[in-house]
Design an enzyme around this catalytic site. Structure first.
Site, PDB file in Angstrom:
ATOM      1  N   GLU A  70     -29.746  70.405  24.828  1.00  0.00           N
ATOM      2  CA  GLU A  70     -28.989  70.611  23.606  1.00  0.00           C
ATOM      3  C   GLU A  70     -29.511  71.869  22.922  1.00  0.00           C
ATOM      4  OE1 GLU A  70     -27.691  68.465  19.392  1.00  0.00           O
ATOM      5  OE2 GLU A  70     -29.005  67.394  20.789  1.00  0.00           O
ATOM      6  N   ASP A  95     -34.318  74.462  19.295  1.00  0.00           N
ATOM      7  CA  ASP A  95     -33.945  75.079  18.031  1.00  0.00           C
ATOM      8  C   ASP A  95     -35.086  75.981  17.590  1.00  0.00           C
ATOM      9  OD1 ASP A  95     -32.832  75.557  15.316  1.00  0.00           O
ATOM     10  OD2 ASP A  95     -31.560  73.843  15.781  1.00  0.00           O
ATOM     11  N   ASP A 122     -36.273  80.706  22.153  1.00  0.00           N
ATOM     12  CA  ASP A 122     -35.014  81.288  22.608  1.00  0.00           C
ATOM     13  C   ASP A 122     -34.466  80.495  23.790  1.00  0.00           C
ATOM     14  OD1 ASP A 122     -32.982  82.929  23.612  1.00  0.00           O
ATOM     15  OD2 ASP A 122     -34.071  84.775  23.183  1.00  0.00           O
ATOM     16  N   ASP A 145     -23.783  79.158  15.521  1.00  0.00           N
ATOM     17  CA  ASP A 145     -23.449  80.146  14.502  1.00  0.00           C
ATOM     18  C   ASP A 145     -22.178  80.888  14.919  1.00  0.00           C
ATOM     19  OD1 ASP A 145     -23.357  82.334  12.697  1.00  0.00           O
ATOM     20  OD2 ASP A 145     -25.544  82.348  12.531  1.00  0.00           O
TER      21      ASP A 145
END
Length: 247
Positions: A70, A95, A122, A145
């Site tokens: 995820e 994340d 990353d 985003d």
């Protein structure tokens, strides 16, 4: 900053890899006392830094479970819910948001979830340097985003190059599941996924998919719905041999 071994590193990959256009912005915003406590106590057990230095043994990391990656989990509430609903699947959640990392670790501990691992850094380096070919049973990218300004569209994650890399790490038949409440980004996702030779739409008519029952309503989704946004899910399966080889 956390002492070594007691939390995520500020820049785990350092300068070892080329500087490219990033699809994310690192956010080490204020960490609450409970989040900091979870990071200090649980990071060495359930966390890992994406430093690109090794290929992960996913069987060892998640007890032999099939593993879903995820990318971008926010504060981790939806991730914890999905992990609790499917204890036989391991979730490797990535994340760069330090409070969210601590929050997810705390949620996992309180719910007794040992099928969640939190990765810091990353996701591209993780995919390219630290995951073996055809090692993933699924990939989830929820509400990335949207980079709404036209000059920033190149920063969007769902692009042909990313899809080629992702396909090389997914097992045949594994599903890439994207969700967004930003209509122009949804249209771009549908276009690039439909055109990519390594993926096929799981929806017969070739359009968007209804939200599957296993994906909880997220905080970001609720905010979008409150603004009148329409949420689109896209579920594309990886076809046979990937067209591009990255490892």
């Amino acid at each position: 900053m956390f002492p070594d071994g007691e939390g995520p590193a500020a820049d785990p990959a350092g300068s070892h890899f080329e500087r490219r256009i990033r699809s994310f912005q690192p956010r080490r915003s204020r960490v609450t006392a409970s989040q900091g406590d979870a990071l200090r106590r649980l990071w060495s057990r359930w966390g890992l830094d994406i430093d690109g230095s090794r290929v992960l043994d996913l069987d060892e990391l998640l007890g032999g479970r099939p593993v879903v990656l995820e990318i971008g989990f926010g504060m981790g509430e939806a991730t914890a819910q999905m992990a609790a609903a499917d204890l036989d699947t391991g979730i490797l959640a990535v994340d760069v948001h330090t409070p969210g990392q601590g929050n997810l670790l705390g949620l996992a501990e309180r719910a007794g979830l040992d099928n969640v691992r939190v990765a810091n850094g990353d996701a591209i380096i993780l995919l390219r340097e630290m995951l073996a070919p055809e090692s993933l049973d699924g990939l989830r990218v929820y509400f990335p985003d949207p980079w709404p300004k036209k000059r920033h569209h190149k920063r969007r994650l769902i692009q042909p190059e990313f899809l080629t890399l992702a396909a090389s790490r997914l097992k045949p038949g594994a599903v890439l599941h994207c969700a967004t409440d930003w209509e122009p980004y949804a249209e771009q996702m549908l276009e690039v996924l439909t055109e990519h030779p390594d993926f096929t739409n799981t929806v017969a008519d070739g359009g968007y998919a209804p939200r599957p029952g296993f994906r909880p309503l997220t905080r970001f989704e609720g905010q979008g719905l409150d603004k009148g946004h329409v949420v689109h899910d896209l579920l594309f399966a990886r076809t046979g041999k990937p067209s591009g080889s990255t490892g």
